[in-house]
Write a protein that holds these residues in place. Structure first.
Motif, PDB file in Angstrom:
ATOM      1  N   ASN A   1       5.685   2.274   8.753  1.00  0.00           N
ATOM      2  CA  ASN A   1       4.442   1.554   8.497  1.00  0.00           C
ATOM      3  C   ASN A   1       4.539   0.673   7.261  1.00  0.00           C
ATOM      4  O   ASN A   1       4.026  -0.453   7.242  1.00  0.00           O
ATOM      5  CB  ASN A   1       3.274   2.533   8.381  1.00  0.00           C
ATOM      6  CG  ASN A   1       2.916   3.129   9.718  1.00  0.00           C
ATOM      7  OD1 ASN A   1       3.026   2.482  10.748  1.00  0.00           O
ATOM      8  ND2 ASN A   1       2.499   4.376   9.713  1.00  0.00           N
ATOM      9  N   ALA A   2       5.212   1.154   6.223  1.00  0.00           N
ATOM     10  CA  ALA A   2       5.400   0.336   5.020  1.00  0.00           C
ATOM     11  C   ALA A   2       6.236  -0.893   5.341  1.00  0.00           C
ATOM     12  O   ALA A   2       5.908  -2.010   4.927  1.00  0.00           O
ATOM     13  CB  ALA A   2       6.057   1.163   3.917  1.00  0.00           C
ATOM     14  N   ALA A   3       7.305  -0.701   6.086  1.00  0.00           N
ATOM     15  CA  ALA A   3       8.168  -1.836   6.452  1.00  0.00           C
ATOM     16  C   ALA A   3       7.406  -2.860   7.280  1.00  0.00           C
ATOM     17  O   ALA A   3       7.484  -4.067   7.016  1.00  0.00           O
ATOM     18  CB  ALA A   3       9.392  -1.335   7.217  1.00  0.00           C
ATOM     19  N   HIS A   4       6.656  -2.388   8.252  1.00  0.00           N
ATOM     20  CA  HIS A   4       5.861  -3.311   9.077  1.00  0.00           C
ATOM     21  C   HIS A   4       4.849  -4.072   8.236  1.00  0.00           C
ATOM     22  O   HIS A   4       4.672  -5.276   8.394  1.00  0.00           O
ATOM     23  CB  HIS A   4       5.155  -2.553  10.206  1.00  0.00           C
ATOM     24  CG  HIS A   4       6.051  -2.211  11.325  1.00  0.00           C
ATOM     25  ND1 HIS A   4       6.140  -2.945  12.477  1.00  0.00           N
ATOM     26  CD2 HIS A   4       6.938  -1.206  11.461  1.00  0.00           C
ATOM     27  CE1 HIS A   4       7.032  -2.406  13.276  1.00  0.00           C
ATOM     28  NE2 HIS A   4       7.536  -1.352  12.680  1.00  0.00           N
ATOM     29  N   GLY A   5       4.184  -3.357   7.354  1.00  0.00           N
ATOM     30  CA  GLY A   5       3.198  -4.011   6.493  1.00  0.00           C
ATOM     31  C   GLY A   5       3.823  -5.071   5.606  1.00  0.00           C
ATOM     32  O   GLY A   5       3.290  -6.180   5.474  1.00  0.00           O
ATOM     33  N   LEU A   6       4.958  -4.770   5.010  1.00  0.00           N
ATOM     34  CA  LEU A   6       5.629  -5.733   4.141  1.00  0.00           C
ATOM     35  C   LEU A   6       6.115  -6.946   4.930  1.00  0.00           C
ATOM     36  O   LEU A   6       5.967  -8.091   4.484  1.00  0.00           O
ATOM     37  CB  LEU A   6       6.788  -5.060   3.405  1.00  0.00           C
ATOM     38  CG  LEU A   6       6.366  -4.064   2.330  1.00  0.00           C
ATOM     39  CD1 LEU A   6       7.523  -3.135   1.966  1.00  0.00           C
ATOM     40  CD2 LEU A   6       5.846  -4.800   1.102  1.00  0.00           C
ATOM     41  N   VAL A   7       6.683  -6.710   6.096  1.00  0.00           N
ATOM     42  CA  VAL A   7       7.172  -7.829   6.909  1.00  0.00           C
ATOM     43  C   VAL A   7       6.015  -8.703   7.378  1.00  0.00           C
ATOM     44  O   VAL A   7       6.099  -9.932   7.364  1.00  0.00           O
ATOM     45  CB  VAL A   7       8.026  -7.311   8.089  1.00  0.00           C
ATOM     46  CG1 VAL A   7       8.318  -8.411   9.090  1.00  0.00           C
ATOM     47  CG2 VAL A   7       9.335  -6.717   7.569  1.00  0.00           C
ATOM     48  N   TRP A   8       4.902  -8.078   7.766  1.00  0.00           N
ATOM     49  CA  TRP A   8       3.739  -8.870   8.177  1.00  0.00           C
ATOM     50  C   TRP A   8       3.160  -9.653   6.998  1.00  0.00           C
ATOM     51  O   TRP A   8       2.727 -10.799   7.158  1.00  0.00           O
ATOM     52  CB  TRP A   8       2.669  -7.980   8.817  1.00  0.00           C
ATOM     53  CG  TRP A   8       2.957  -7.754  10.269  1.00  0.00           C
ATOM     54  CD1 TRP A   8       3.464  -6.627  10.836  1.00  0.00           C
ATOM     55  CD2 TRP A   8       2.793  -8.696  11.334  1.00  0.00           C
ATOM     56  NE1 TRP A   8       3.629  -6.807  12.181  1.00  0.00           N
ATOM     57  CE2 TRP A   8       3.219  -8.062  12.517  1.00  0.00           C
ATOM     58  CE3 TRP A   8       2.332 -10.002  11.401  1.00  0.00           C
ATOM     59  CZ2 TRP A   8       3.203  -8.702  13.748  1.00  0.00           C
ATOM     60  CZ3 TRP A   8       2.310 -10.636  12.635  1.00  0.00           C
ATOM     61  CH2 TRP A   8       2.739  -9.990  13.792  1.00  0.00           C
TER      62      TRP A   8
END
Length: 106
Positions: free
Chosen positions: A55-62
């Motif tokens: 979830n952290a990775a997705h949030g940062l990429v978005w």
């Protein structure tokens, strides 16, 4: 990151029909490495940590894709997340409670 706009295009393409396959391919690519990281952990703990990191990775990429952060901010954001998940957070938590008189900020 050498080609940050390639990452942005990859993220946007996941919104298109069939884009979920890109996510599945990426997950399959990193799964062996993540399995090694968690091989000595309790399975439920490993699942929880993996979910938080995903979830952290997705949030940062978005955030990058939407122009909120730069590409160079993605890895440090993930590193901070891993640090906070694995560090002894007793002292910073105690300080936060003292500053806010035992209440978390709204």
């Amino acid at each position: 990151m050498e080609h940050p706009q390639l990452l942005a295009a990859w993220v946007r393409s996941q919104r298109e029909p069939g884009g979920y396959r890109l996510f599945e391919q990426a997950t399959a690519a990193i799964e062996p490495a993540s399995r090694v990281l968690f091989e000595r952990c309790e399975p439920l703990y490993a699942d929880d940590i993996a979910a938080v990191l995903t979830n952290a990775a997705h949030g940062l990429v978005w955030q990058f894709t939407n122009g909120v952060i730069g590409a160079a901010d993605i890895l440090p954001g993930l590193e901070r997340t891993v640090f906070r998940l694995t560090a002894d957070n007793e002292r910073p938590a105690r300080r936060t409670r003292r500053i806010h008189h035992g209440r978390l900020p709204a």
